[in-house]
Design an enzyme around this catalytic site. Structure first.
Site, PDB file in Angstrom:
ATOM      1  N   HIS A  52      -4.115  21.597 -18.662  1.00  0.00           N
ATOM      2  CA  HIS A  52      -5.714  22.152 -18.278  1.00  0.00           C
ATOM      3  C   HIS A  52      -6.109  22.076 -16.995  1.00  0.00           C
ATOM      4  O   HIS A  52      -5.896  21.087 -16.223  1.00  0.00           O
ATOM      5  CB  HIS A  52      -6.593  21.657 -19.268  1.00  0.00           C
ATOM      6  CG  HIS A  52      -6.610  19.975 -19.551  1.00  0.00           C
ATOM      7  ND1 HIS A  52      -5.807  19.310 -20.193  1.00  0.00           N
ATOM      8  CD2 HIS A  52      -7.708  19.420 -18.692  1.00  0.00           C
ATOM      9  CE1 HIS A  52      -6.150  18.030 -19.866  1.00  0.00           C
ATOM     10  NE2 HIS A  52      -7.125  18.198 -19.233  1.00  0.00           N
ATOM     11  N   HIS A  91      -9.508  21.694 -14.839  1.00  0.00           N
ATOM     12  CA  HIS A  91     -11.041  21.715 -14.939  1.00  0.00           C
ATOM     13  C   HIS A  91     -11.608  22.323 -13.716  1.00  0.00           C
ATOM     14  O   HIS A  91     -11.232  22.154 -12.511  1.00  0.00           O
ATOM     15  CB  HIS A  91     -11.291  20.223 -14.570  1.00  0.00           C
ATOM     16  CG  HIS A  91     -10.852  19.210 -15.574  1.00  0.00           C
ATOM     17  ND1 HIS A  91     -11.709  18.894 -16.551  1.00  0.00           N
ATOM     18  CD2 HIS A  91      -9.902  18.424 -15.714  1.00  0.00           C
ATOM     19  CE1 HIS A  91     -11.237  17.728 -17.489  1.00  0.00           C
ATOM     20  NE2 HIS A  91      -9.846  17.764 -16.826  1.00  0.00           N
TER      21      HIS A  91
HETATM   22  P1  5GP Z   1      -8.621  15.168 -19.135  1.00  0.00           P
HETATM   23  O1  5GP Z   1      -9.127  13.883 -19.333  1.00  0.00           O
HETATM   24  O2  5GP Z   1      -7.418  15.310 -19.854  1.00  0.00           O
HETATM   25  O3  5GP Z   1      -8.144  15.629 -17.699  1.00  0.00           O
HETATM   26  O4  5GP Z   1      -9.637  16.228 -19.691  1.00  0.00           O
HETATM   27  C1  5GP Z   1      -9.541  16.546 -20.897  1.00  0.00           C
HETATM   28  C2  5GP Z   1     -11.208  17.044 -21.309  1.00  0.00           C
HETATM   29  O5  5GP Z   1     -10.989  17.790 -22.575  1.00  0.00           O
HETATM   30  C3  5GP Z   1     -12.040  16.141 -21.213  1.00  0.00           C
HETATM   31  O6  5GP Z   1     -12.926  16.495 -20.073  1.00  0.00           O
HETATM   32  C4  5GP Z   1     -12.897  16.138 -22.414  1.00  0.00           C
HETATM   33  O7  5GP Z   1     -14.352  16.391 -22.358  1.00  0.00           O
HETATM   34  C5  5GP Z   1     -12.422  17.586 -23.138  1.00  0.00           C
HETATM   35  N1  5GP Z   1     -12.355  17.706 -24.398  1.00  0.00           N
HETATM   36  C6  5GP Z   1     -11.605  16.923 -25.149  1.00  0.00           C
HETATM   37  N2  5GP Z   1     -11.671  17.223 -26.373  1.00  0.00           N
HETATM   38  C7  5GP Z   1     -12.485  18.433 -26.437  1.00  0.00           C
HETATM   39  C8  5GP Z   1     -12.893  19.527 -27.552  1.00  0.00           C
HETATM   40  O8  5GP Z   1     -12.461  19.179 -28.708  1.00  0.00           O
HETATM   41  N3  5GP Z   1     -13.581  20.552 -27.113  1.00  0.00           N
HETATM   42  C9  5GP Z   1     -13.834  20.707 -25.817  1.00  0.00           C
HETATM   43  N4  5GP Z   1     -14.269  21.742 -25.410  1.00  0.00           N
HETATM   44  N5  5GP Z   1     -13.382  19.835 -24.881  1.00  0.00           N
HETATM   45  C10 5GP Z   1     -12.703  18.614 -25.212  1.00  0.00           C
END
Ligand code: 5GP
Ligand code: ZN
Length: 144
Positions: free
Chosen positions: A101, A103
């Site tokens: 993903h 951001h």
């Molecule tokens: P990472 O930490 O992997 O870079 O980002 C994962 C992101 O996914 C986090 O910013 C977190 O808030 C988001 N996230 C986790 N679970 C969910 C969810 O169920 N729905 C949404 N919309 N975002 C999520």
């Protein structure tokens, strides 16, 4: 589709999300944590874990959508002055969901938010109505 993946479940509609953009290859939706208002995630519909798993074709289907999403977010609110685009790969790089993903974190000023690679969780501050209003403004500004 990976059955134990939260983002695959969002793509399938098994977990609700506030969608910003969708086509055959990608989904963009508001990050639940809303580090700043408008914080959005762009994901490929194909389950891949991280940037290392993109081939050229998938990259061209997914990553070329970044500028369009970025512009729509920027244009959704005149108070948005800048935008950080970040992509965490691997636990050590603060990846917490292992479906690739990107951001998009709108920046309103340099110093009025607690911002780092390890995102602040503001989810408790936003109602479903708040999220729908933010996403509707972004959708209105998409060039599709
Ligand atoms: P990472 O930490 O992997 O870079 O980002 C994962 C992101 O996914 C986090 O910013 C977190 O808030 C988001 N996230 C986790 N679970 C969910 C969810 O169920 N729905 C949404 N919309 N975002 C999520
Ligand atoms: Zn997945």
């Amino acid at each position: 589709m990976q059955t134990d993946c939260i983002f695959c479940k969002i793509i399938q509609g098994d977990i609700p999300s506030t969608k910003v953009y969708e086509d055959d290859d990608v989904l963009a939706f508001l990050d639940i944590s809303q580090t700043t208002p408008g914080h959005t995630l762009l994901i490929p519909k194909k389950h891949i874990e991280n940037i290392f798993e993109y081939d050229d074709e998938l990259a061209s289907r997914v990553l070329t959508k970044i500028p369009m999403i970025a512009r729509a977010i920027k244009q959704s609110d005149p108070a948005i002055k800048g935008l950080n685009i970040l992509n965490n790969n691997g636990e050590e790089a603060y990846q917490s969901v292992f479906h690739s993903h990107i951001h998009f974190v709108p920046r309103f000023t340099r110093d009025n938010d607690d911002f780092s690679m390890h995102f602040t969780d503001n989810s408790a501050k936003y109602s479903a109505t708040d999220l729908n209003e933010i996403a509707a403004k972004i959708r209105t500004n998409l060039e599709v």
